[in-house]
Motif scaffolding. Structure first.
Motif, PDB file in Angstrom:
ATOM      1  N   ALA A 193       0.831  -1.204   0.000  1.00 10.98           N
ATOM      2  CA  ALA A 193       0.000   0.000   0.000  1.00 10.98           C
ATOM      3  C   ALA A 193       0.868   1.257   0.000  1.00 10.98           C
ATOM      4  N   ALA A 194       1.932   1.255   0.795  1.00 14.92           N
ATOM      5  CA  ALA A 194       2.830   2.411   0.851  1.00 14.92           C
ATOM      6  C   ALA A 194       3.519   2.633  -0.491  1.00 14.92           C
ATOM      7  N   THR A 195       3.870   1.542  -1.165  1.00 18.35           N
ATOM      8  CA  THR A 195       4.521   1.666  -2.474  1.00 18.35           C
ATOM      9  C   THR A 195       3.556   2.221  -3.512  1.00 18.35           C
ATOM     10  N   ARG A 196       2.318   1.761  -3.483  1.00 18.70           N
ATOM     11  CA  ARG A 196       1.321   2.322  -4.415  1.00 18.70           C
ATOM     12  C   ARG A 196       1.133   3.815  -4.165  1.00 18.70           C
ATOM     13  N   ALA A 197       1.102   4.207  -2.892  1.00 14.77           N
ATOM     14  CA  ALA A 197       0.958   5.626  -2.558  1.00 14.77           C
ATOM     15  C   ALA A 197       2.167   6.419  -3.056  1.00 14.77           C
ATOM     16  N   LEU A 198       3.352   5.849  -2.900  1.00 14.43           N
ATOM     17  CA  LEU A 198       4.562   6.498  -3.407  1.00 14.43           C
ATOM     18  C   LEU A 198       4.467   6.700  -4.912  1.00 14.43           C
ATOM     19  N   VAL A 199       4.027   5.679  -5.618  1.00 14.55           N
ATOM     20  CA  VAL A 199       3.931   5.777  -7.077  1.00 14.55           C
ATOM     21  C   VAL A 199       2.916   6.843  -7.474  1.00 14.55           C
ATOM     22  N   ARG A 200       1.774   6.870  -6.777  1.00 10.14           N
ATOM     23  CA  ARG A 200       0.764   7.885  -7.104  1.00 10.14           C
ATOM     24  C   ARG A 200       1.298   9.295  -6.863  1.00 10.14           C
ATOM     25  N   GLY A 201       2.149   9.455  -5.866  1.00  6.27           N
ATOM     26  CA  GLY A 201       2.695  10.777  -5.559  1.00  6.27           C
ATOM     27  C   GLY A 201       4.074  11.019  -6.132  1.00  6.27           C
ATOM     28  N   ARG A 202       4.461  10.224  -7.111  1.00  8.06           N
ATOM     29  CA  ARG A 202       5.829  10.324  -7.631  1.00  8.06           C
ATOM     30  C   ARG A 202       6.123  11.677  -8.256  1.00  8.06           C
ATOM     31  N   GLY A 203       5.084  12.360  -8.742  1.00  9.98           N
ATOM     32  CA  GLY A 203       5.308  13.676  -9.333  1.00  9.98           C
ATOM     33  C   GLY A 203       5.925  14.637  -8.332  1.00  9.98           C
ATOM     34  N   VAL A 204       5.487  14.566  -7.083  1.00  9.54           N
ATOM     35  CA  VAL A 204       6.056  15.414  -6.033  1.00  9.54           C
ATOM     36  C   VAL A 204       7.513  15.034  -5.792  1.00  9.54           C
ATOM     37  N   LEU A 205       7.782  13.733  -5.727  1.00  9.34           N
ATOM     38  CA  LEU A 205       9.157  13.265  -5.534  1.00  9.34           C
ATOM     39  C   LEU A 205      10.059  13.767  -6.654  1.00  9.34           C
ATOM     40  N   PHE A 206       9.614  13.590  -7.893  1.00  7.31           N
ATOM     41  CA  PHE A 206      10.439  14.009  -9.026  1.00  7.31           C
ATOM     42  C   PHE A 206      10.667  15.518  -9.012  1.00  7.31           C
ATOM     43  N   ALA A 207       9.620  16.289  -8.674  1.00  2.00           N
ATOM     44  CA  ALA A 207       9.767  17.746  -8.626  1.00  2.00           C
ATOM     45  C   ALA A 207      10.754  18.160  -7.539  1.00  2.00           C
TER      46      ALA A 207
END
Length: 214
Positions: A193-207
């Motif tokens: 579940a945490a990994t799916r959440a990370l993937v959904r929010g990856r745009g923030v990580l990349f930015a």
């Protein structure tokens, strides 16, 4: 029984593999601090000097054990990700496989991530660990802007941190006492579940890391 099996393997010329078996057995029983080359030799029914015909020192034997661990973890990643088509689910499955590996192969997990080995000194270990990360980066590239390899690497590192954290929490009994199926299943569910959440929010990580939008 295990000792006799290792001795038989040695008589067929496979002493290095038998010593790795003994090393993992020792770490499983006593942790890294309880491991010694001399005790591995004793359990393999060879002289204390015999291991040094194959391994220059304690760390080289630990590196051989860590290499075996990395190879098994890569096999688990491959099997877990092959069961899914979509990249987010493939990464979630890999994270769950990592946690189960920590539960089921505690000695391997400890020697691979806790021995403090300088991987660059051991080409086989470096190749094994680089290979399993490369497999995950290949999956993550489908989620990175412009399939950028560095962005994909950053996503995999974040996923690995989640998996490592959940594995450590599992070992520390944060999900329940022991390592029964229910406890491991819960840890797997949470890290997926945490990994799916990370993937959904990856745009923030990349930015945050300065990667341009795709």
């Amino acid at each position: 029984m295990a000792s006799r099996a290792r001795t038989k393997r040695y008589h067929h010329g496979d002493l290095p593999a038998a010593l790795v078996d003994a090393t993992l057995e020792l770490i499983g029983e006593q942790g890294l601090q309880g491991f010694s080359v001399a005790e591995a030799a004793r359990r393999t029914n060879v002289s204390p000097a015999a291991p040094y015909r194959h391994f220059s020192d304690r760390d080289e034997l630990l590196a051989a054990a860590a290499t075996r661990a990395a190879e098994e973890l890569r096999e688990r990643f491959t099997a877990a990700t092959a069961a899914h088509a979509k990249p987010p689910e493939r990464l979630a499955a890999a994270a769950a496989a990592y946690v189960r590996f920590a539960a089921e192969r505690r000695a391997m997990f400890e020697v691979l991530f806790g021995a403090g080995l300088e991987k660059a000194r051991y080409p086989r270990l470096e190749a094994a660990t680089s290979g399993l990360m490369a497999d995950l980066v290949e999956v993550a590239q489908a989620l990175a802007p412009g399939r950028d390899a560095e962005a994909a690497w950053s996503l995999v590192l974040a996923m690995a941190a989640l998996a490592q954290g959940h594995a450590t929490l599992l070992i520390d009994h944060a999900f329940g006492a022991g390592a029964c199926d229910e406890v491991v299943d819960e840890a797997e569910r949470r890290v997926a579940a945490a990994t799916r959440a990370l993937v959904r929010g990856r745009g923030v990580l990349f930015a945050e890391l300065g990667f341009a939008p795709g």
